[in-house]
Design an enzyme around this catalytic site. Structure first.
Site, short mmCIF file in Angstrom:
data_model
loop_
_atom_site.label_atom_id
_atom_site.label_comp_id
_atom_site.label_asym_id
_atom_site.label_seq_id
_atom_site.Cartn_x
_atom_site.Cartn_y
_atom_site.Cartn_z
N SER A 15 0.81 -1.22 0.00
CA SER A 15 0.00 0.00 0.00
C SER A 15 0.85 1.27 0.00
O SER A 15 0.59 2.21 -0.76
CB SER A 15 -0.93 0.00 1.21
OG SER A 15 -1.82 -1.10 1.16
N GLY A 16 1.86 1.32 0.85
CA GLY A 16 2.71 2.51 0.93
C GLY A 16 3.57 2.70 -0.31
O GLY A 16 3.68 3.80 -0.84
N GLU A 35 8.95 -5.82 -6.89
CA GLU A 35 8.13 -6.65 -6.01
C GLU A 35 8.41 -8.12 -6.35
O GLU A 35 8.20 -8.56 -7.48
CB GLU A 35 6.65 -6.34 -6.19
CG GLU A 35 5.71 -7.24 -5.42
CD GLU A 35 6.02 -7.29 -3.94
OE1 GLU A 35 6.28 -8.41 -3.43
OE2 GLU A 35 5.99 -6.22 -3.29
N THR A 42 0.72 -6.86 1.84
CA THR A 42 0.06 -7.68 2.85
C THR A 42 -1.44 -7.41 2.91
O THR A 42 -2.25 -8.33 2.93
CB THR A 42 0.69 -7.42 4.24
OG1 THR A 42 2.05 -7.87 4.22
CG2 THR A 42 -0.07 -8.18 5.32
N CYS A 43 -1.83 -6.15 2.94
CA CYS A 43 -3.24 -5.82 3.13
C CYS A 43 -4.12 -6.44 2.06
O CYS A 43 -5.13 -7.08 2.35
CB CYS A 43 -3.43 -4.30 3.14
SG CYS A 43 -5.15 -3.79 3.29
N CYS A 48 -5.68 -7.55 5.45
CA CYS A 48 -6.98 -6.94 5.77
C CYS A 48 -8.10 -7.30 4.81
O CYS A 48 -9.21 -7.61 5.25
CB CYS A 48 -6.86 -5.41 5.81
SG CYS A 48 -5.23 -4.72 5.80
N LYS A 51 -9.05 -11.13 4.82
CA LYS A 51 -9.54 -11.42 6.17
C LYS A 51 -10.93 -10.83 6.39
O LYS A 51 -11.80 -11.48 6.97
CB LYS A 51 -8.56 -10.87 7.20
CG LYS A 51 -8.98 -11.06 8.65
CD LYS A 51 -8.09 -10.24 9.56
CE LYS A 51 -8.24 -8.76 9.27
NZ LYS A 51 -7.24 -7.93 9.98
N TYR A 99 -4.19 -3.18 -9.06
CA TYR A 99 -3.03 -2.43 -8.59
C TYR A 99 -1.97 -2.33 -9.69
O TYR A 99 -1.34 -1.28 -9.89
CB TYR A 99 -2.44 -3.10 -7.35
CG TYR A 99 -3.01 -2.60 -6.05
CD1 TYR A 99 -2.23 -1.92 -5.13
CD2 TYR A 99 -4.35 -2.81 -5.73
CE1 TYR A 99 -2.74 -1.45 -3.94
CE2 TYR A 99 -4.89 -2.35 -4.54
CZ TYR A 99 -4.08 -1.66 -3.65
OH TYR A 99 -4.61 -1.20 -2.48
N TYR A 178 -4.88 -8.24 17.57
CA TYR A 178 -6.06 -8.15 16.71
C TYR A 178 -6.16 -9.31 15.73
O TYR A 178 -7.25 -9.83 15.47
CB TYR A 178 -6.10 -6.80 15.97
CG TYR A 178 -5.06 -6.62 14.89
CD1 TYR A 178 -5.37 -6.88 13.56
CD2 TYR A 178 -3.78 -6.17 15.19
CE1 TYR A 178 -4.43 -6.71 12.56
CE2 TYR A 178 -2.83 -5.99 14.21
CZ TYR A 178 -3.16 -6.26 12.89
OH TYR A 178 -2.22 -6.09 11.90
N GLU A 182 -9.35 -11.81 15.74
CA GLU A 182 -10.16 -11.84 14.53
C GLU A 182 -10.31 -13.26 14.00
O GLU A 182 -11.43 -13.70 13.68
CB GLU A 182 -9.55 -10.92 13.47
CG GLU A 182 -9.74 -9.44 13.80
CD GLU A 182 -8.97 -8.51 12.90
OE1 GLU A 182 -9.32 -7.32 12.86
OE2 GLU A 182 -8.00 -8.96 12.24
N ARG A 205 -3.72 -5.66 23.97
CA ARG A 205 -2.98 -4.64 24.70
C ARG A 205 -3.01 -3.32 23.92
O ARG A 205 -2.81 -3.29 22.71
CB ARG A 205 -1.53 -5.08 24.91
CG ARG A 205 -0.72 -4.17 25.83
CD ARG A 205 0.69 -4.71 25.98
NE ARG A 205 0.71 -6.05 26.51
CZ ARG A 205 0.60 -6.35 27.80
NH1 ARG A 205 0.45 -5.38 28.68
NH2 ARG A 205 0.63 -7.61 28.20
N GLY A 263 2.55 -11.36 16.48
CA GLY A 263 3.26 -10.15 16.11
C GLY A 263 3.87 -10.23 14.72
O GLY A 263 3.86 -11.28 14.08
N HIS A 437 -32.72 8.17 15.25
CA HIS A 437 -33.43 7.08 15.91
C HIS A 437 -34.32 6.32 14.92
O HIS A 437 -34.92 6.94 14.04
CB HIS A 437 -34.30 7.67 17.03
CG HIS A 437 -35.06 6.66 17.81
ND1 HIS A 437 -34.47 5.84 18.76
CD2 HIS A 437 -36.38 6.32 17.79
CE1 HIS A 437 -35.39 5.06 19.28
NE2 HIS A 437 -36.56 5.32 18.71
N GLU A 442 -26.94 6.29 17.52
CA GLU A 442 -27.51 7.37 18.33
C GLU A 442 -27.00 7.35 19.76
O GLU A 442 -27.03 8.36 20.46
CB GLU A 442 -29.04 7.30 18.33
CG GLU A 442 -29.62 6.15 19.11
CD GLU A 442 -31.15 6.17 19.13
OE1 GLU A 442 -31.73 7.22 19.47
OE2 GLU A 442 -31.76 5.14 18.80
#
Length: 448
Positions: A15-16, A35, A42-43, A48, A51, A99, A178, A182, A205, A263, A437, A442
């Site tokens: 992405s970056g 590449e 990864t994303c 992401c 997943k 991409y 996470y 997940e 954490r 990690g 509502h 709300e």
């Protein structure tokens, strides 16, 4: 002025790297990107996006059951892992091509091989070819960490989980961040028996304590087992293909799959960075300043490889800031304050700003407002699962320092609310906004 093959050479098409490449090219730079795997990072390829598609698929387990309470004559439904897996991988293929098309349309040359740094302005490709560049950007991301223990080769990581041949009947997930939570929710909804182990007794954490405790409570109610203060002693493959897992402080456990979610480690190994004079920290991450520049003037880094904030939108912003600053004549830095984040667990978590604990450490005293409720859909579905919204404010002005949520669609709701927190609005500003509502959102303007 020295002449180079390229104005910018980017290593890593995640992405970056992709954002930096196309923006720099749009500013008129001659850009190449290397590449060694697939464009998207990864994303898009193994994070992401696939997943989240699994999360959507997992939600149907409860939705189909709930539908009966809403009058739908839904029969008992079976789940076919292979169908979902293949459809998700097909979507990943589509995004990979999209991409590539984006880079091509911006005139960025894509080099499909491994590249390493061989000097301040030199890159060496796996084929042996050397390339010169005025600037080099490292955007190689990170990879899953694997614990060192006998038999660790029998486990998998989030890289391989999307390619499982069949759905494991029993899954052991190592970690409590996470990714672990997940996938615990995903596999549990698919019908696997899930056990999550962690070295400490804290999950997620960095997230607000009340919110993560609520997730733990709900996850246990859903049937997920948690084993805390557990470290691997070994993994042994049994004759029937199952895995016998030994840990500290707990009895041995037999499972069909061990998923490591302990990690992520920056991808700087064998890139030639240290040899080129680039400073790396103790975890191997590239040390950069606010301008994304490393200790070498011509070498920059963005995204997870810097180990600052490991989030895709942050990597994109860093890539944009780098390109605008270096090639667009618009010096730009990324504001890391009030970055919203989400955990797509079951139910999901979302948060922005300071947790209650962090706010107390910084301000001494704070005012906390909450809404603890059952979503209307859960009421009719006869589910006791409760949502919790929490607002942390300064005691004097009422400025909102943090907003934290767990409940259905929490990430979708928080994105808009994060704008208000980022803008420095107060509890009074929320209170003065008329409630929409009936909705879960709300509750943001009704907290007491």
């Amino acid at each position: 002025m020295a002449e180079y093959d390229y104005d910018l050479f980017v290593i890593g098409a995640g992405s970056g790297g992709v954002r930096a490449s196309r923006v720099a090219a749009a500013h008129g730079a001659k850009v190449a990107i290397a590449e060694e795997y697939r464009v998207g990072g990864t994303c898009v390829i193994r994070g992401c996006v696939p997943k989240k598609l699994l999360v959507y698929g997992a939600h149907f387990a409860e939705d189909l059951k709930d539908a009966r309470r809403f009058g739908w004559n839904v029969p008992d439904c079976g789940f076919d892992w292979a169908v979902l897996r293949d459809n998700v991988l097909a979507e990943v293929d589509r995004l990979n091509k999209a991409y590539i098309s984006t880079l091509d349309s911006h005139g960025v040359e894509i080099i499909h091989e491994r590249a390493t740094v061989s000097g301040p302005n030199e890159i060496t490709l796996a084929s042996g070819r050397t390339i010169s560049a005025g600037k080099i950007l490292i955007a190689t991301g990170a990879h899953p960490a694997v614990p060192h223990c006998p038999g660790s080769e029998h486990g998998i990581t989030s890289n391989e989980v999307f390619h499982l041949e069949s759905l494991p009947r029993r899954v052991l997930i190592a970690g409590a961040g996470y990714i672990a939570n997940e996938f615990a929710g995903i596999f549990n909804e698919f019908g696997s028996k899930v056990t999550l182990i962690n070295r400490t007794d804290v999950i997620l954490r960095g997230y607000d304590e009340q919110i993560r405790d609520r997730l733990l409570q709900i996850s246990m109610t859903k049937g997920i087992d948690f084993r805390f203060h557990a470290e691997f002693k070994g993994i042994e493959k049994q004759p029937d293909g199952s895995l016998k897992v030994s840990t500290t402080n707990h009895e041995d456990l037999e499972v069909d799959c061990v998923l490591f979610a302990t990690g992520r480690v920056p991808n700087t190994g064998d890139l030639g960075l240290a040899e080129a004079g680039v400073e790396l920290d103790a975890k191997g991450a590239v040390v950069v300043g606010a301008d994304n520049k490393s200790s070498v003037d011509t070498i920059y880094a963005v995204g997870d490889v810097t180990n600052r904030v490991q989030l895709t939108p942050v990597a994109i912003r860093e890539g944009q800031a780098f390109a605008d600053s270096v090639f667009g004549g618009k010096p730009t830095t990324v504001d890391y304050d009030c970055i919203p984040s989400a955990v797509f667990s079951h139910p999901p978590i979302a948060g922005v700003g300071l947790t209650e604990s962090q706010a107390k450490q910084k301000y001494g005293s704070v005012r906390v407002y909450t809404s603890d409720f059952r979503a209307m859909k859960n009421v009719l579905a006869n589910r006791n699962e409760r949502a919790l919204y929490k607002m942390v404010c300064t005691p004097d002005t009422g400025k909102v320092l943090g907003l934290h949520m767990i409940g259905p669609d929490a990430p979708e709701i928080l994105q808009a609310a994060a704008v208000a927190v980022k803008a420095g609005l107060t509890k009074a500003d929320f209170d003065q906004t008329v409630a929409l509502h009936p909705s879960m959102a709300e509750e943001l303007v009704l907290m007491k």
